[in-house]
Design a protein around this motif. Structure first.
Motif, mmCIF file in Angstrom:
data_model
loop_
_atom_site.group_PDB
_atom_site.id
_atom_site.type_symbol
_atom_site.label_atom_id
_atom_site.label_comp_id
_atom_site.label_asym_id
_atom_site.label_seq_id
_atom_site.Cartn_x
_atom_site.Cartn_y
_atom_site.Cartn_z
ATOM 1 N N ARG A 241 2.424 -23.176 -36.475
ATOM 2 C CA ARG A 241 3.316 -22.051 -36.198
ATOM 3 C C ARG A 241 2.643 -20.730 -36.561
ATOM 4 O O ARG A 241 1.963 -20.634 -37.570
ATOM 5 N N GLN A 242 2.878 -19.727 -35.728
ATOM 6 C CA GLN A 242 2.451 -18.365 -36.011
ATOM 7 C C GLN A 242 3.659 -17.450 -35.825
ATOM 8 O O GLN A 242 4.765 -17.914 -35.560
ATOM 9 N N ASP A 243 3.429 -16.139 -35.927
ATOM 10 C CA ASP A 243 4.547 -15.202 -35.879
ATOM 11 C C ASP A 243 5.320 -15.285 -34.567
ATOM 12 O O ASP A 243 6.543 -15.402 -34.561
ATOM 13 N N ALA A 244 4.606 -15.201 -33.439
ATOM 14 C CA ALA A 244 5.284 -15.107 -32.141
ATOM 15 C C ALA A 244 5.140 -16.353 -31.294
ATOM 16 O O ALA A 244 5.822 -16.490 -30.284
ATOM 17 N N LYS A 319 7.739 -18.298 -28.986
ATOM 18 C CA LYS A 319 8.933 -18.789 -29.659
ATOM 19 C C LYS A 319 10.196 -18.343 -28.932
ATOM 20 O O LYS A 319 11.229 -19.018 -28.976
ATOM 21 N N ASN A 320 10.135 -17.166 -28.257
ATOM 22 C CA ASN A 320 11.322 -16.651 -27.577
ATOM 23 C C ASN A 320 10.980 -16.363 -26.130
ATOM 24 O O ASN A 320 9.855 -16.041 -25.803
#
Length: 320
Positions: A241-244, A319-320
């Motif tokens: 996982r990373q920020d975005a 992620k979005n």
């Protein structure tokens, strides 16, 4: 009574008027000469500066369909024109690569469609040669014809899927671990037949997208990891996982892919080993469809492999 003051008048001598007129004429003459010199200099400088641009334009206009991929050579001046020529050459390189891929796609598609059709025609012709074909012969031909027809149907279905925008379903959030558990269950027969250990190392990960399409993409990837694996091998599914973004890794201990084949692996109909791929039921479209689905979700897919040892697929999704 006082007398009026005498009136004094200042008058310029004629020499002053002549001097002023001479100065004006000389100034105009110098100004006219400077304008001519400036215009001429500007024209020469601009002409020299624009000469490479004119040459570049002429060279581009000279390119026709017989030499569509011709590069622009001789622009090594390290200025804007040379950078423009370099950009043009890069564009030509990309176009050439795209044309070659389309050409290879058309040739491979024709070959894949011709193979089952040839089988169907050959079976029918063999049947016609017999004076009195038996029921068993009819049955054998029908079974082989049905298998070839099903292969054609699957091939056409995958082509339509790959080249369409896919039916637009709403983007939803769903549990990634649950999705991979369902995929592993669906492939349990193949997994058990080869005694492969599949480890789902994903936990508490939510994906956002069209669930049906993403499930199909990851199904294809896990199925390949099982299909091209060795007996008693393993498949490990992990995430980072990373920020975005989120990255899903699918790594197997299978037969691997030669390094020179990796850049073509996502091309339609491309097979690393044609005979082995066909024996295992592949039509060469699986990874192309996967790439189309991932890119539709603004993601990216990459592959690393060591021939004869392992293959690792990485899928990056926002992620979005």
């Amino acid at each position: 009574m006082m007398n009026a003051s005498p009136e004094f008048r200042l008058t310029k001598p004629p020499e002053a008027d002549e001097s002023n007129n001479s100065f004006t004429y000389v100034s105009l003459a110098y100004m006219f000469i400077m304008i001519l010199l400036g215009t001429g200099s500007s024209y020469l400088i601009a002409g020299k500066a624009l000469k490479p641009v004119a040459e570049l334009s002429e060279r581009i206009e000279a390119i026709d369909e017989s030499k569509l991929f011709q590069r622009l050579e001789g622009f090594d001046t390290n200025d804007e024109v040379s950078r423009l020529a370099a950009s043009f050459n890069q564009m030509i390189l990309k176009l050439e690569k795209s044309f070659l891929q389309q050409k290879r796609f058309a040739a491979n598609a024709a070959h894949e469609l011709r193979t089952p059709l040839t089988g169907i025609i050959a079976n029918i012709e063999v049947l016609q040669l017999g004076d009195h074909p038996t029921v068993e012969e009819y049955k054998e031909v029908l079974e082989d014809t049905l298998a070839n027809a099903q292969r054609l149907s699957t091939l056409v279905h995958d082509l339509l899927k790959m080249n369409s925008a896919f039916q637009a379903d709403p983007f939803v959030r769903f549990d990634a671990k649950e999705m991979f558990d369902e995929i592993i269950t669906a492939l349990s027969e193949e997994i058990e037949a080869k005694h492969i250990r599949v480890e789902n190392g994903i936990s508490s990960l939510v994906l956002f997208g069209e669930k049906t399409l993403l499930q199909r993409a990851f199904f294809n990837l896990v199925q390949n990891a099982v299909k091209y694996n060795n007996r008693n091998g393993q498949v490990v599914i992990t995430t980072a996982r990373q920020d975005a973004v989120v990255t899903i890794h699918i790594e197997d201990s299978g037969i691997g892919i030669p390094a020179e084949e990796l850049e073509h692996i996502f091309e339609p109909f491309y097979r690393v080993d044609t005979s082995r791929s066909r024996e295992r039921g592949g039509d060469g479209l699986g990874l192309s469809i996967v790439q189309t689905i991932i890119e539709k979700h603004s993601g990216h897919i990459s592959i690393e492999s060591e021939f004869g040892k392992c293959t690792k697929i990485s899928v990056v999704l926002p992620k979005n």
